[in-house]
Design a protein around this motif. Structure first.
Motif, PDB file in Angstrom:
ATOM      1  N   TRP A 262       0.795  -1.217   0.021  1.00  0.00           N
ATOM      2  CA  TRP A 262      -0.024   0.001   0.086  1.00  0.00           C
ATOM      3  C   TRP A 262       0.858   1.392   0.149  1.00  0.00           C
ATOM      4  O   TRP A 262       1.844   1.434   0.918  1.00  0.00           O
TER       5      TRP A 262
ATOM      6  N   TYR B 151      -5.463   8.928   0.275  1.00  0.00           N
ATOM      7  CA  TYR B 151      -5.686   7.853  -0.703  1.00  0.00           C
ATOM      8  C   TYR B 151      -4.657   7.089  -0.823  1.00  0.00           C
ATOM      9  O   TYR B 151      -3.439   7.470  -0.434  1.00  0.00           O
TER      10      TYR B 151
ATOM     11  N   VAL C 242      -2.923   3.342  -3.051  1.00  0.00           N
ATOM     12  CA  VAL C 242      -2.729   2.335  -4.220  1.00  0.00           C
ATOM     13  C   VAL C 242      -2.164   1.268  -3.589  1.00  0.00           C
ATOM     14  O   VAL C 242      -0.991   1.286  -2.749  1.00  0.00           O
TER      15      VAL C 242
ATOM     16  N   SER D 109      -7.446   0.504  -5.050  1.00  0.00           N
ATOM     17  CA  SER D 109      -7.366   1.939  -4.502  1.00  0.00           C
ATOM     18  C   SER D 109      -8.332   1.859  -3.041  1.00  0.00           C
ATOM     19  O   SER D 109      -9.113   1.042  -3.382  1.00  0.00           O
TER      20      SER D 109
ATOM     21  N   SER E 227      -8.987   4.547   0.693  1.00  0.00           N
ATOM     22  CA  SER E 227      -8.710   5.870   1.380  1.00  0.00           C
ATOM     23  C   SER E 227      -9.136   5.747   2.662  1.00  0.00           C
ATOM     24  O   SER E 227     -10.031   4.719   2.994  1.00  0.00           O
TER      25      SER E 227
ATOM     26  N   ALA F 195       3.479   6.851  -4.433  1.00  0.00           N
ATOM     27  CA  ALA F 195       2.298   7.503  -4.934  1.00  0.00           C
ATOM     28  C   ALA F 195       2.169   8.874  -4.241  1.00  0.00           C
ATOM     29  O   ALA F 195       2.715   9.227  -3.286  1.00  0.00           O
TER      30      ALA F 195
ATOM     31  N   TRP G 111      -0.692  12.672  -4.076  1.00  0.00           N
ATOM     32  CA  TRP G 111      -2.057  13.086  -4.232  1.00  0.00           C
ATOM     33  C   TRP G 111      -1.944  14.405  -4.272  1.00  0.00           C
ATOM     34  O   TRP G 111      -1.557  15.021  -3.292  1.00  0.00           O
TER      35      TRP G 111
ATOM     36  N   LEU H 253      -4.903  11.395  -7.849  1.00  0.00           N
ATOM     37  CA  LEU H 253      -3.857  10.438  -7.170  1.00  0.00           C
ATOM     38  C   LEU H 253      -2.953   9.770  -8.387  1.00  0.00           C
ATOM     39  O   LEU H 253      -3.379   9.091  -9.231  1.00  0.00           O
TER      40      LEU H 253
ATOM     41  N   LEU I  99      -5.000   8.939 -11.527  1.00  0.00           N
ATOM     42  CA  LEU I  99      -6.392   8.567 -11.088  1.00  0.00           C
ATOM     43  C   LEU I  99      -7.176   9.735 -10.621  1.00  0.00           C
ATOM     44  O   LEU I  99      -6.659  10.372  -9.936  1.00  0.00           O
TER      45      LEU I  99
ATOM     46  N   THR J 185     -10.088  11.056  -8.354  1.00  0.00           N
ATOM     47  CA  THR J 185     -10.490  10.910  -7.232  1.00  0.00           C
ATOM     48  C   THR J 185     -11.883  11.418  -6.662  1.00  0.00           C
ATOM     49  O   THR J 185     -12.350  11.527  -5.544  1.00  0.00           O
TER      50      THR J 185
ATOM     51  N   PRO K 239     -12.622   5.577  -8.354  1.00  0.00           N
ATOM     52  CA  PRO K 239     -11.620   6.319  -9.253  1.00  0.00           C
ATOM     53  C   PRO K 239     -11.922   6.120 -10.867  1.00  0.00           C
ATOM     54  O   PRO K 239     -12.195   5.160 -11.272  1.00  0.00           O
TER      55      PRO K 239
END
Length: 750
Positions: free
Chosen positions: A115, A127, A129, A142, A144, A197, A199, A204, A229, A231, A236
């Protein structure tokens, strides 16, 4: 993030089959300051930890591997058990309790592998992934988390599989990257997991290493996959999904970040059968076409063949809490002996300039514009810049004019991107009862704000402030680029240069700029220095792009009997006024006059041919009083060179800087000239001053290139230096000099 740095680390003890996940939080925005450490215990190994920070919490994730024995290093199983994804309330962490300490962690366990959480200080939601290791194998998951423990509304969403929904391709195992030497490949170097990742602004982004066949190639290579992505919907949506792919090369182990002004930065490793593993970065600037990145920039050259069997696991990007345009990166590279080392560096996104067609007043505390009421001694205040006066969201720095009026005590004002009670630099110095202005080129803080602090005569003293903005810098492809020029005088009404005879109060006059002093005909804006001399009344001069006898802004305020200068950055006229600047002298007495002098120091033109700008939190590069930069005062007509590039966060590639020059402790009236090379008898002036007056002026200063001899000099200055000369009317007189740097210019291709 909240003016702090955050870090994680894992440790374990095979003898007790216990492990710790540590969270470290810096006490200030300076990572060299003290930190506080918090710990969380696990009975499994929390491998590959990651963190994200939102407006109200910190999210930590890790891959959990069970212990299988007591012998190190193989005391845990090489089989993934589960992923942990949890949150800690932010407020207790920022309260800096005694270190070390424990924290309350509320976690969830999912089938997701690796993650990668991502958050932003402007939003509560984090958020994330991961790779789905159940259901559709290798699917893009995905999820959150929102809310806080304190509010008792901490909520984890159910992971959503974009691959199962037909929105995104699954993660796929890449080949072993090739490298120069033996072994020819790095066995087990990378896998398909998401490696990072980020955001920002409702989007994202994540990166992973994936197999692909680059255009023009005949075999599968490692490629860095980038996915964006959206959000903002219930589930997503994929906005971009593309790869960094280079024929004949493996690109792998990517990290991704977004600067405080929206520039997307990717850092990754690259190798081939004829090259060692080397670290590169690429940027997608605001406004760039989707699925495109700028040219690669090499960060660290590999020094040898890597003899190990894995590569990385960690390559990290983190936004600088003090520099909105900056991202810090940490990545591995091979050493000459077959091992590896870590390179850590700051990545700065350069910006282009947009001159406003007319100056705009965005702060006047007398009239409650921007802020209401005067500034009080040592009490910083912040005012909004972007979204006002024509400055858009996303601007990273501005040019303008700061004016002090109605001060109750002598002192100075410091403009900074964040509020500082005791700022280490100054912008505008002034005595009592003197309306005084100084041009500025200054970085903006996160959210497009600017802070000001008045340092005066005590808690009861106060002053009013006025700020007129003349342009802004944006990290985008649009805008203009800069060409520094050796200072050249293009207006001197005393000698009929540019215009003949003095300016009369209330009568605007225009002088040509484009095509003179090295300024090209196509220039849309210039930097320069405006000087008033021989005035027979107090007042001010306003520079504009159109004729006006009642200007709404001021450029240079002055009393009677004072030769005074101010640095400017402003647009040139268009249409019938193409390439011109209009000047108007305003005083309280009709018919009064003043002489004007204007020295041009650089120009802005459309297109990528010139230099781009990188703003910096103001930093002191010279203080002869303390021996910073140079030791001891300047003597009359004795030029001295100051090394700038390679110091105070300015790279060797910088070719010009924006500065604030302050004179203090002078024992005779005179002027200081900041030039490219040493000039014993300068052709131009930067800062004029009387006796016993601490005075400052803004200047855009080109740096020496090591080969070119400037027009008014006799030698080529050393590369990366600027020169200064004090000229007084009394031989043997001296003055101390202070220079603060607020940014630098670099080639557009840097």
């Amino acid at each position: 993030m909240h003016g702090r740095w955050f870090a994680t680390e894992t440790s374990w003890a095979c003898s007790t089959q216990t492990a710790m996940l540590y969270l470290a939080v810096s006490d200030t925005a300076d990572p060299r300051s003290t930190w506080h450490i918090f710990q969380l215990s696990f009975n499994e190994l929390p491998d590959y930890p990651a963190l994200a920070v939102s407006s109200d919490k910190v999210v930590l994730s890790a891959n959990l591997f069970p212990f299988s024995g007591s012998g190190a290093p193989g005391c845990f199983a090489n089989s993934f058990d589960r992923g942990v994804f949890g949150a800690i309330d932010l407020a207790p962490l920022l309260a800096t309790p005694s270190s070390p300490g424990t924290f309350t962690y509320s976690g969830q366990y999912f089938n997701g592998f690796s993650w990668r959480p991502a958050g932003d200080p402007t939003s509560s939601t984090v958020y994330a992934v991961a790779e789905n290791v159940a259901g559709v194998g290798g699917g893009v998951l995905s999820g959150s988390v929102s809310g806080t423990q304190a509010a008792k509304n901490l909520t984890f969403s159910t992971p959503y599989d974009l691959t199962a929904a037909g929105k995104a391709a699954a993660f796929a195992l890449p080949p072993a990257p090739e490298q120069q030497g033996s072994p020819a490949t790095i066995a087990g170097a990378v896998d398909e997991r998401p490696t990072d990742a980020v955001w920002a602004g409702g989007h994202l982004w994540f990166v992973a290493t994936a197999p692909c066949t680059p255009s023009g190639d005949t075999q599968a290579r490692d490629c860095v996959r980038l996915v964006e992505l959206g959000t903002g919907t219930a589930t997503p949506t994929v906005q971009q999904d593309f790869e960094i792919a280079d024929s004949g090369f493996d690109d792998f182990m990517g990290a991704i970040g977004v600067s405080g002004v929206g520039a997307l930065i990717v850092v990754f490793s690259q190798s081939s059968p004829t090259s060692f593993v080397t670290t590169y970065s690429r940027v997608q600037e605001p406004g760039a076409a989707t699925a495109t990145l700028g040219a690669p920039l090499r960060i660290e050259q590999g020094l040898g063949t890597y003899a190990g069997t894995r590569w990385g696991d960690y390559v990290l990007l983190s936004r600088d809490p003090a520099e909105p345009t900056a991202i810090w990166q940490a990545d591995e590279y091979p050493t000459a002996g077959g091992g590896w080392a870590t390179t850590v560096s700051q990545l700065l996104v350069a910006a282009t300039y947009v001159a406003l067609p007319s100056p705009a007043r965005i702060l006047d505390t007398r009239a409650a514009v921007g802020l209401s009421g005067p500034f009080v001694d040592h009490r910083p205040r912040t005012f909004q810049v972007t979204g006002r006066g024509g400055v858009p969201a996303g601007a990273v720095a501005i040019t303008g004019n700061l004016t002090v009026t109605g001060q109750q005590a002598a002192g100075y004002v410091s403009l900074t991107p964040t509020p500082l009670t005791s700022p280490p630099t100054s912008t505008l110095n002034f005595p009592l009862k003197d309306n005084r202005a100084n041009g500025v080129t200054t970085p903006l803080g996160l959210g497009g704000t600017l802070s000001a602090t008045y340092v005066g005569g005590g808690a009861a003293s106060s002053t009013q402030l006025v700020f007129d903005v003349t342009g802004y810098f944006v990290p985008a492809l649009a805008g203009t680029t800069y060409t520094p020029l050796p200072p050249a005088r293009i207006l001197d009404t005393r000698s009929s240069l540019g215009l003949a005879g003095p300016f009369v109060a209330g009568v605007p006059r225009a002088f040509a700029v484009a095509g003179r002093g090295g300024v090209p005909d196509g220039a849309v804006a210039v930097t320069g220095n405006l000087t008033v001399v021989g005035q027979n009344a107090a007042g001010y001069v306003s520079l504009t792009t159109q004729s006006t006898s009642t200007p709404g802004t001021s450029t240079l305020n002055f009393p009677l009997g004072d030769i005074r200068a101010n640095g400017v950055t402003m647009a040139l006229g268009t249409g019938a006024d193409l390439g011109k600047i209009w000047a108007t002298f305003i005083s309280g007495s009709p018919g009064t006059t003043t002489q004007l002098v204007f020295d041009v120091t650089g120009s802005y033109v459309a297109g990528p041919s010139g230099l781009r700008y990188v703003p910096l939190t103001p930093v002191r590069a010279l203080d002869t009083r303390s021996g910073n930069g140079l030791v001891g005062p300047f003597a009359d007509h004795v030029p001295r060179a100051l090394a700038v590039a390679g110091r105070v966060n300015i790279p060797a590639a910088a070719t010009a800087v924006t500065t604030n020059v302050t004179v203090v402790g002078q024992d005779a009236a005179g002027y200081v000239s900041v030039t490219v090379g040493p000039e014993a008898d300068p052709c131009t002036s930067t800062l004029n001053f009387p006796l016993a007056d601490i005075r400052a002026n803004n200047a855009a200063a080109p740096l020496g290139d090591g080969t070119t001899v400037p027009a008014c000099s006799t030698v080529a200055p050393a590369k990366g230096t600027l020169s200064a000369t004090y000229a007084a009317g009394t031989s043997g007189s001296t003055t101390q000099l202070v220079i603060d740097v607020t940014g630098f210019f670099i080639p557009a291709s840097f």
